[in-house]
Design an enzyme around this catalytic site. Sequence first.
Site, PDB file in Angstrom:
ATOM      1  N   HIS A   6      50.728  40.172  29.029  1.00 55.73           N
ATOM      2  CA  HIS A   6      51.565  39.784  30.171  1.00 55.73           C
ATOM      3  C   HIS A   6      52.433  38.628  29.681  1.00 55.73           C
ATOM      4  O   HIS A   6      52.156  38.006  28.653  1.00 55.73           O
ATOM      5  CB  HIS A   6      50.685  39.422  31.378  1.00 55.73           C
ATOM      6  N   HIS A  66      47.990  44.269  25.017  1.00 54.04           N
ATOM      7  CA  HIS A  66      48.553  44.367  26.367  1.00 54.04           C
ATOM      8  C   HIS A  66      48.866  42.932  26.794  1.00 54.04           C
ATOM      9  O   HIS A  66      47.996  42.211  27.281  1.00 54.04           O
ATOM     10  CB  HIS A  66      47.478  45.012  27.255  1.00 54.04           C
ATOM     11  N   ASN A 110      54.195  42.211  33.056  1.00 52.98           N
ATOM     12  CA  ASN A 110      53.889  42.578  31.668  1.00 52.98           C
ATOM     13  C   ASN A 110      55.068  42.219  30.776  1.00 52.98           C
ATOM     14  O   ASN A 110      56.200  42.058  31.246  1.00 52.98           O
ATOM     15  CB  ASN A 110      53.711  44.098  31.560  1.00 52.98           C
ATOM     16  N   CYS A 167      48.143  41.809  37.871  1.00 50.81           N
ATOM     17  CA  CYS A 167      46.927  42.319  38.492  1.00 50.81           C
ATOM     18  C   CYS A 167      46.711  41.576  39.803  1.00 50.81           C
ATOM     19  O   CYS A 167      46.686  40.348  39.826  1.00 50.81           O
ATOM     20  CB  CYS A 167      45.756  42.102  37.538  1.00 50.81           C
ATOM     21  N   ARG A 213      51.919  52.033  36.656  1.00 50.34           N
ATOM     22  CA  ARG A 213      50.583  51.582  37.095  1.00 50.34           C
ATOM     23  C   ARG A 213      50.542  50.053  37.238  1.00 50.34           C
ATOM     24  O   ARG A 213      50.585  49.522  38.341  1.00 50.34           O
ATOM     25  CB  ARG A 213      49.530  52.088  36.096  1.00 50.34           C
ATOM     26  N   ASP A 214      50.554  49.336  36.123  1.00 46.88           N
ATOM     27  CA  ASP A 214      50.449  47.871  36.189  1.00 46.88           C
ATOM     28  C   ASP A 214      51.688  47.302  36.890  1.00 46.88           C
ATOM     29  O   ASP A 214      51.608  46.340  37.657  1.00 46.88           O
ATOM     30  CB  ASP A 214      50.344  47.315  34.760  1.00 46.88           C
TER      31      ASP A 214
HETATM   32  P1  HMG Z   1      33.521  48.409  45.856  1.00 42.38           P
HETATM   33  O1  HMG Z   1      34.078  47.930  47.166  1.00 42.38           O
HETATM   34  O2  HMG Z   1      32.428  47.623  45.220  1.00 42.38           O
HETATM   35  O3  HMG Z   1      33.091  49.939  45.874  1.00 42.38           O
HETATM   36  O4  HMG Z   1      34.748  48.484  44.852  1.00 42.38           O
HETATM   37  P2  HMG Z   1      32.316  50.817  46.872  1.00 42.38           P
HETATM   38  O5  HMG Z   1      31.658  51.869  46.053  1.00 42.38           O
HETATM   39  O6  HMG Z   1      31.481  49.979  47.789  1.00 42.38           O
HETATM   40  O7  HMG Z   1      33.497  51.508  47.714  1.00 42.38           O
HETATM   41  C1  HMG Z   1      34.222  50.866  48.718  1.00 42.38           C
HETATM   42  C2  HMG Z   1      35.090  51.908  49.401  1.00 42.38           C
HETATM   43  O8  HMG Z   1      36.068  52.406  48.482  1.00 42.38           O
HETATM   44  C3  HMG Z   1      34.306  53.127  49.856  1.00 42.38           C
HETATM   45  O9  HMG Z   1      35.025  53.659  50.958  1.00 42.38           O
HETATM   46  C4  HMG Z   1      34.450  54.084  48.703  1.00 42.38           C
HETATM   47  O10 HMG Z   1      34.300  55.423  49.076  1.00 42.38           O
HETATM   48  C5  HMG Z   1      35.869  53.810  48.254  1.00 42.38           C
HETATM   49  P3  HMG Z   1      34.400  53.530  52.467  1.00 42.38           P
HETATM   50  O11 HMG Z   1      33.045  54.123  52.393  1.00 42.38           O
HETATM   51  O12 HMG Z   1      34.379  52.050  52.744  1.00 42.38           O
HETATM   52  O13 HMG Z   1      35.400  54.288  53.289  1.00 42.38           O
HETATM   53  N1  HMG Z   1      36.064  54.065  46.819  1.00 42.38           N
HETATM   54  C6  HMG Z   1      37.022  54.822  46.320  1.00 42.38           C
HETATM   55  N2  HMG Z   1      38.017  55.536  46.897  1.00 42.38           N
HETATM   56  C7  HMG Z   1      38.842  56.204  46.075  1.00 42.38           C
HETATM   57  N3  HMG Z   1      38.760  56.167  44.716  1.00 42.38           N
HETATM   58  C8  HMG Z   1      37.787  55.454  44.120  1.00 42.38           C
HETATM   59  C9  HMG Z   1      36.881  54.752  44.931  1.00 42.38           C
HETATM   60  N4  HMG Z   1      35.833  53.963  44.647  1.00 42.38           N
HETATM   61  C10 HMG Z   1      35.342  53.551  45.814  1.00 42.38           C
HETATM   62  N5  HMG Z   1      37.725  55.416  42.791  1.00 42.38           N
HETATM   63  C11 HMG Z   1      35.892  49.473  42.965  1.00 42.38           C
HETATM   64  C12 HMG Z   1      34.588  48.869  43.484  1.00 42.38           C
HETATM   65  C13 HMG Z   1      35.743  49.582  41.462  1.00 42.38           C
HETATM   66  C14 HMG Z   1      36.080  50.833  43.588  1.00 42.38           C
HETATM   67  C15 HMG Z   1      37.079  48.548  43.368  1.00 42.38           C
HETATM   68  O14 HMG Z   1      36.752  47.240  43.004  1.00 42.38           O
HETATM   69  C16 HMG Z   1      38.381  48.940  42.759  1.00 42.38           C
HETATM   70  O15 HMG Z   1      38.905  50.000  43.032  1.00 42.38           O
HETATM   71  N6  HMG Z   1      38.957  48.043  41.917  1.00 42.38           N
HETATM   72  C17 HMG Z   1      40.194  48.320  41.239  1.00 42.38           C
HETATM   73  C18 HMG Z   1      40.974  47.060  41.048  1.00 42.38           C
HETATM   74  C19 HMG Z   1      42.234  47.331  40.255  1.00 42.38           C
HETATM   75  O16 HMG Z   1      42.752  48.427  40.236  1.00 42.38           O
HETATM   76  N7  HMG Z   1      42.733  46.279  39.571  1.00 42.38           N
HETATM   77  C20 HMG Z   1      43.945  46.386  38.801  1.00 42.38           C
HETATM   78  C21 HMG Z   1      43.775  47.169  37.542  1.00 42.38           C
HETATM   79  S1  HMG Z   1      43.056  46.243  36.202  1.00 42.38           S
HETATM   80  C22 HMG Z   1      44.393  45.384  35.523  1.00 42.38           C
HETATM   81  O17 HMG Z   1      45.449  45.340  36.099  1.00 42.38           O
HETATM   82  C23 HMG Z   1      44.207  44.764  34.177  1.00 42.38           C
HETATM   83  C24 HMG Z   1      44.877  45.603  33.050  1.00 42.38           C
HETATM   84  O18 HMG Z   1      46.265  45.760  33.309  1.00 42.38           O
HETATM   85  C25 HMG Z   1      44.705  44.951  31.696  1.00 42.38           C
HETATM   86  C26 HMG Z   1      45.127  43.454  31.666  1.00 42.38           C
HETATM   87  O19 HMG Z   1      46.198  43.105  32.145  1.00 42.38           O
HETATM   88  O20 HMG Z   1      44.329  42.695  31.086  1.00 42.38           O
HETATM   89  C27 HMG Z   1      44.258  47.003  32.962  1.00 42.38           C
HETATM   90 MG    MG Z   2      47.749  44.287  32.938  1.00 42.29          MG
END
Ligand code: HMG
Ligand code: MG
Length: 303
Positions: free
Chosen positions: A207, A205, A247, A238, A13-14
């Site tokens: 990095h 967690h 990480n 991220c 994932r990450d």
């Molecule tokens: P948004 O643009 O505000 O959402 O994003 P929306 O509701 O307006 O949706 C936009 C479009 O995406 C729409 O499609 C939705 O249907 C679709 P359209 O109508 O334009 O065709 N959609 C989805 N499709 C599939 N699955 C879904 C989904 N949700 C909406 N779940 C949202 C808001 C939260 C969806 C977006 O910002 C997002 O997906 N963000 C994820 C970012 C991410 O994954 N970041 C990395 C992970 S976090 C990380 O790495 C940190 C961590 O490792 C810990 C650390 O290191 O500290 C965990």
């Molecule tokens: Mg991370």
Amino acid sequence: MSDQVRIIDVGPRDGLQNEKLPIPTDVKLRFIQALADAGLNEIEATSFVSPKWVPQLGDAAELWPHLPSSPLFSALVPNAKGLERAIVVGVKRIAVFTAASDAFTRKNINMSVEESLEAFRAVIEEFRAQVPGGWVRGYVSTAFECPFAGLVAPSAVREVSMKLLEMGVDDISIGDTIGVAGPSEVHSLTNTLLEVIPIEKFAYHFHDTHGTAVANVSKALELGIRAFDSSAGGLGGCPYAPGATGNLATEDLVYLLNREGFRHGVALDRLATASLEILKLFGRSPYSKGQLAQLSASGTFPT
Ligand code: HMG
Ligand code: MG
């Protein structure tokens, strides 16, 4: 204190979410199988996030049904739509993810921290109703520093952690998202958080942007923490946290744990080989010291 440590490999994932090269689903599955064969008990396999935001993991629903029946697999879920997609394919362990900084949370999930907590309350309630016996992790990112807003107060991390605990999460992972912290900061944050997070629910967690992750794990071990996220080969980052690199490499974590006499169940040689395969795909040489040393010792160092 127990000598058993949980390792949660977040590599699929990450590790992969930030890679630009499209990776076919069957390659991901082989990588995951190799991690399972190396003895990893917990693997974060993918994310049910918007494919517009993280295209690399857009195949979550295709990948999930082909995962082996063990070890334990989990996936990130950001909202109701992600939950629905996850439940349809039988996900039993989810992770919701917020942060201690509004600025990062807005960039990452387009919500403030408060809004994200409201959204996750509903996600967790629905998950509990639909998946009896399910497991929920809560991530708190930018626990030390935010790439947009600077240093983060331990009290902010504590507050978000308490709210996640009130929602009934089973596990809290405290993220140094951009990999900047040092051991004294880990010491101070851990002491603050242990006032509210039961130690058995506490994971770190780290990095490894500045090479301090192993030192941070060592400090956390001293303070009794026994769960760490890491990524095979040190992949990761991220896409919405500028400046973050990979990480903590699982190989570096495993080496430290071996040397310090902790039990964890992971075979370093098999892990180093599994990471080598995926790194080759990206045309990258191994860079984690734990992996390099292991490959060199086993004579499989790439030429
Ligand atoms: P948004 O643009 O505000 O959402 O994003 P929306 O509701 O307006 O949706 C936009 C479009 O995406 C729409 O499609 C939705 O249907 C679709 P359209 O109508 O334009 O065709 N959609 C989805 N499709 C599939 N699955 C879904 C989904 N949700 C909406 N779940 C949202 C808001 C939260 C969806 C977006 O910002 C997002 O997906 N963000 C994820 C970012 C991410 O994954 N970041 C990395 C992970 S976090 C990380 O790495 C940190 C961590 O490792 C810990 C650390 O290191 O500290 C965990
Ligand atoms: Mg991370």
